[in-house]
Write a protein that holds these residues in place. Structure first.
Motif, mmCIF file in Angstrom:
data_model
loop_
_atom_site.group_PDB
_atom_site.id
_atom_site.type_symbol
_atom_site.label_atom_id
_atom_site.label_comp_id
_atom_site.label_asym_id
_atom_site.label_seq_id
_atom_site.Cartn_x
_atom_site.Cartn_y
_atom_site.Cartn_z
ATOM 1 N N LYS A 311 0.830 -1.213 0.000
ATOM 2 C CA LYS A 311 0.000 0.000 0.000
ATOM 3 C C LYS A 311 0.865 1.264 0.000
ATOM 4 N N THR A 312 2.101 1.146 0.529
ATOM 5 C CA THR A 312 3.041 2.268 0.491
ATOM 6 C C THR A 312 3.795 2.299 -0.833
ATOM 7 N N MET A 313 4.182 1.131 -1.289
ATOM 8 C CA MET A 313 4.946 1.021 -2.534
ATOM 9 C C MET A 313 4.211 1.686 -3.701
ATOM 10 N N VAL A 314 2.918 1.481 -3.785
ATOM 11 C CA VAL A 314 2.156 1.995 -4.937
ATOM 12 C C VAL A 314 2.061 3.512 -4.948
ATOM 13 N N THR A 315 2.390 4.168 -3.831
ATOM 14 C CA THR A 315 2.280 5.633 -3.766
ATOM 15 C C THR A 315 3.531 6.345 -4.275
ATOM 16 N N PHE A 316 4.575 5.606 -4.566
ATOM 17 C CA PHE A 316 5.817 6.230 -5.038
ATOM 18 C C PHE A 316 5.556 6.995 -6.336
ATOM 19 N N GLU A 317 5.953 8.280 -6.366
ATOM 20 C CA GLU A 317 5.715 9.132 -7.528
ATOM 21 C C GLU A 317 7.008 9.419 -8.275
ATOM 22 N N PHE A 318 6.900 9.469 -9.594
ATOM 23 C CA PHE A 318 8.046 9.797 -10.433
ATOM 24 C C PHE A 318 7.530 10.416 -11.727
ATOM 25 N N THR A 319 8.433 10.990 -12.495
ATOM 26 C CA THR A 319 8.040 11.602 -13.769
ATOM 27 C C THR A 319 8.619 10.793 -14.925
ATOM 28 N N ALA A 320 7.961 10.871 -16.068
ATOM 29 C CA ALA A 320 8.411 10.104 -17.241
ATOM 30 C C ALA A 320 8.057 10.859 -18.525
ATOM 31 N N PRO A 321 9.000 10.923 -19.475
ATOM 32 C CA PRO A 321 8.704 11.494 -20.800
ATOM 33 C C PRO A 321 8.043 10.427 -21.673
ATOM 34 N N ASN A 322 7.975 10.649 -22.961
ATOM 35 C CA ASN A 322 7.440 9.606 -23.835
ATOM 36 C C ASN A 322 8.423 8.439 -23.892
ATOM 37 N N ILE A 323 7.962 7.301 -24.395
ATOM 38 C CA ILE A 323 8.750 6.069 -24.280
ATOM 39 C C ILE A 323 10.042 6.134 -25.091
ATOM 40 N N GLN A 324 10.043 6.861 -26.213
ATOM 41 C CA GLN A 324 11.271 6.986 -27.007
ATOM 42 C C GLN A 324 12.359 7.720 -26.203
ATOM 43 N N GLU A 325 11.970 8.803 -25.508
ATOM 44 C CA GLU A 325 12.930 9.526 -24.678
ATOM 45 C C GLU A 325 13.366 8.679 -23.493
ATOM 46 N N GLN A 326 12.410 7.906 -22.925
ATOM 47 C CA GLN A 326 12.749 7.002 -21.820
ATOM 48 C C GLN A 326 13.883 6.055 -22.230
ATOM 49 N N GLN A 327 13.744 5.491 -23.429
ATOM 50 C CA GLN A 327 14.733 4.517 -23.899
ATOM 51 C C GLN A 327 16.103 5.154 -24.073
ATOM 52 N N LYS A 328 16.125 6.410 -24.564
ATOM 53 C CA LYS A 328 17.399 7.106 -24.722
ATOM 54 C C LYS A 328 18.037 7.400 -23.352
ATOM 55 N N ILE A 329 17.217 7.824 -22.423
ATOM 56 C CA ILE A 329 17.724 8.133 -21.070
ATOM 57 C C ILE A 329 18.238 6.863 -20.403
ATOM 58 N N ALA A 330 17.442 5.778 -20.494
ATOM 59 C CA ALA A 330 17.842 4.511 -19.882
ATOM 60 C C ALA A 330 19.140 4.001 -20.511
ATOM 61 N N GLY A 331 19.261 4.164 -21.845
ATOM 62 C CA GLY A 331 20.477 3.731 -22.525
ATOM 63 C C GLY A 331 21.700 4.479 -22.041
ATOM 64 N N TYR A 332 21.536 5.791 -21.816
ATOM 65 C CA TYR A 332 22.647 6.600 -21.307
ATOM 66 C C TYR A 332 23.104 6.097 -19.947
ATOM 67 N N PHE A 333 22.131 5.857 -19.046
ATOM 68 C CA PHE A 333 22.498 5.423 -17.701
ATOM 69 C C PHE A 333 23.026 3.992 -17.679
ATOM 70 N N ARG A 334 22.564 3.148 -18.602
ATOM 71 C CA ARG A 334 23.131 1.805 -18.690
ATOM 72 C C ARG A 334 24.597 1.863 -19.100
ATOM 73 N N ASN A 335 24.896 2.723 -20.055
ATOM 74 C CA ASN A 335 26.296 2.896 -20.465
ATOM 75 C C ASN A 335 27.140 3.438 -19.320
ATOM 76 N N LEU A 336 26.559 4.356 -18.560
ATOM 77 C CA LEU A 336 27.264 4.914 -17.413
ATOM 78 C C LEU A 336 27.499 3.836 -16.356
ATOM 79 N N ASP A 337 26.492 2.995 -16.127
ATOM 80 C CA ASP A 337 26.635 1.890 -15.163
ATOM 81 C C ASP A 337 27.731 0.923 -15.595
ATOM 82 N N HIS A 338 27.782 0.623 -16.899
ATOM 83 C CA HIS A 338 28.827 -0.264 -17.403
ATOM 84 C C HIS A 338 30.211 0.344 -17.171
ATOM 85 N N LEU A 339 30.303 1.666 -17.371
ATOM 86 C CA LEU A 339 31.569 2.357 -17.174
ATOM 87 C C LEU A 339 31.984 2.325 -15.700
ATOM 88 N N ILE A 340 31.014 2.563 -14.815
ATOM 89 C CA ILE A 340 31.295 2.509 -13.370
ATOM 90 C C ILE A 340 31.723 1.107 -12.970
#
Length: 565
Positions: A311-340
């Protein structure tokens, strides 16, 4: 070339201990640092503008709290709050590393304190030529600089984590069009139902690799088909996100690489987007960001066990752009994670290399100036140690095993249950120039990894895979050592090793558990050179009465209840 063993008090031209800070002189910035016992920020607590107590170069050694940490100092300074300072003609970077391998421990019921007289008694081995010292010191300084560089890179990249606070995107709650399920309490599995092999994975929180946010399927246990079929709501699919909700809450991973059906254990949520407007990797990026971490910290419940209810978990709020932008953002952070991850692995390798070389360089000289008296117990009256003989399945592999403990050697001599008397052979080992690997100077995990190279604690495929990964992470390259010394494994090792690699034993209590076994210290002669420097004192051979051992065995006082290693 052999080195010379010297006490620190004999090589120091001056050893002083820090006093109180002069509050009238201390500045936030200045010319001469004021240094205390802290291990962060180089221990600098401020500056004096015109005064200092110690002329650099010198080495400081922490004298209070976490004692014994040495640091080379190249700028004139003032030690305070019981920080010790050592001035000498020796290279400061060499001396720093030599002192740091001493493993100084002060027994105390209060705050541990290291005094000048105590430090002065410790011995360090020095090369006979100063230029050799300087080359060694410069080498370790270069390694430390490399390690610091990788630490800074990892820290800077981690700081650049995801934040959507100033971005105007669609606001949504985690519970909006999101499939969120967990194992119902009455369906809880018992550990008796965990299987070492099978066709259905059981994913638990301990299987999550927090560095890559994936599930390490090699670590997973298995369940029966009946248990898998019992609840289709927690059957996992490729791309699902899982989050721990009890105990250590907030660990997050994506399910990838499934080659068999899988189900969840207790204490975990499975998340699956139903809107088709949310990229899985974007969701993973959000849930591994400081945004979700802050949410978890602020919503923990329970006084002893923490928990994150649905009941608490479902209240977590976040923002999201359209799915194409999401994929670009996620790809950037995945590359950053690989680098780290890449730099973290480089950092781990550099730190292991540094520690290994420091121990080989400084601790390895521990025995170079003396002969060591050792004993070997055997049922045989005549023994001829030979290079290349022995069994690979012994603790440290093929070699000739001895001990400094005469009583342990007696028990080795009559460990066979054939009621025949045995013999203890006495040997002298000339230690001059031998390269010694002493596992007592390493983390207990390195010793455990060495045993895993040679001894199987379990026959299962899963244990062998986990053991190999453990060896790769904690093992030491033993090539080039003439002698290996350390604890010997008894029957308790097999249970402890098996349970530890399964994550059923905490690392914090591992060393304590192993020490309870009274394992005893053994020496393994490995190289042809070491065999050549080993000679038997034939006139001191001792006969061992089996009945003496038998009485001790039955009374439970024997060291050697397990099969001889």
């Amino acid at each position: 070339m052999s080195w010379e063993q010297r006490k620190l008090g004999d090589i120091a031209s001056d050893m002083v201990v820090g006093g109180d800070i002069d509050k009238d002189l201390i500045l936030a910035e200045g010319q001469y640092p004021v240094i205390a016992n802290a291990l962060t920020g180089d221990g600098i607590v401020g500056y004096y503008d015109k005064e200092y107590r110690v002329n650099a170069p010198a080495v400081t050694v922490t004298g209070r709290g976490d004692v014994g940490h040495a640091k080379a100092r190249l700028v004139n300074f003032t030690p305070v709050v019981r920080l010790l300072s050592v001035k000498s003609e020796h290279d400061v970077f060499f001396l720093e590393n030599a002192i740091n391998t001493l493993k100084i421990v002060i027994e105390s019921t209060g705050v541990p304190q290291l005094t000048v007289p105590q430090l002065a008694k410790y011995e360090v081995a020095f090369p006979r030529q100063l230029d050799e010292e300087e080359h060694i010191g410069a080498f370790f300084k270069h390694l430390d600089n490399l390690i610091t560089l990788h630490q800074k890179k990892c820290f800077e990249w981690k700081k650049s984590g995801f934040s959507s606070a100033s971005i105007s995107w669609e606001q949504r709650k985690l519970g909006d069009q999101m499939y969120i399920k967990a194992r119902i309490g009455w369906q809880a599995l018992t550990k008796n139902e965990y299987m070492e092999s099978g066709d259905y994975y059981l994913v638990t929180g301990t299987d999550i690799d927090e560095s890559s946010h994936t599930v390490d399927l090699l670590r997973c246990h298995y369940v029966t088909k009946e248990r898998y079929d019992a609840d289709n709501k927690i059957q996992l699919k490729e791309g699902d996100i899982i989050v721990t909700k009890d105990g250590t809450i907030g660990k997050v991973a994506m399910i990838t690489g499934l080659d068999k059906p899988a189900t969840l254990n207790s204490h975990l949520f499975v998340l699956r987007d139903l809107s088709e407007k949310l990229d899985n990797y974007y969701l993973l990026t959000i849930l591994t960001s400081p945004i979700f971490e802050k949410f978890v910290v602020g919503t923990k419940t329970g006084s002893t066990l923490t928990g994150l209810p649905q009941k608490t978990m479902v209240t977590f709020e976040f923002t999201a752009p359209n799915i194409q932008e999401q994929q670009k953002i996620a790809g950037y952070f995945r590359n950053l994670d690989h680098l780290i991850t890449l730099h973290q692995r480089k950092l781990e390798l550099l730190e292991r290399l540094r520690n290994s070389l420091a121990n080989r360089c400084f601790i390895g000289e521990k025995y170079t100036l003396s002969k060591l008296i050792l004993y070997h117990g055997s049922p045989n009256r005549v023994i001829v140690p030979k290079f290349g003989f022995g069994e690979d399945r012994h603790d440290y592999g093929r070699g000739f095993y001895l001990t400094e403990n005469l009583e342990l050697a007696k028990e080795w001599a009559v460990c066979r249950p054939d009621e025949t008397n045995g013999w203890v052979h006495k040997y002298e080992l000339e230690m001059e120039g031998l390269n010694i690997l002493d596992f007592q100077k390493y983390d207990v995990l390195s010793w455990l990894a060495e045993l895993m190279k040679h001894r199987d604690a379990a026959d299962s495929r899963r244990y062998k895979m986990l053991a190999q990964k453990f060896i790769e992470k904690y093992g030491i390259d033993t090539c080039g050592y003439d002698v290996i010394t350390g604890w010997r494994a008894n029957a308790s090792y097999f249970y402890i090793a098996k349970e530890f690699v399964r994550d059923n034993i905490d690392i914090e209590i591992l060393e304590e558990l192993l020490s309870l076994g009274g394992l005893g210290i053994q020496f393994c002669i490995k190289s042809e050179r070491a065999f050549a420097q080993l000679s038997e004192v034939e006139q001191d051979i001792m006969s061992v009465d089996y009945s003496e051992f038998n009485d001790r065995y039955n009374s439970g006082t024997t060291i050697c209840r397990a099969a001889r290693s």
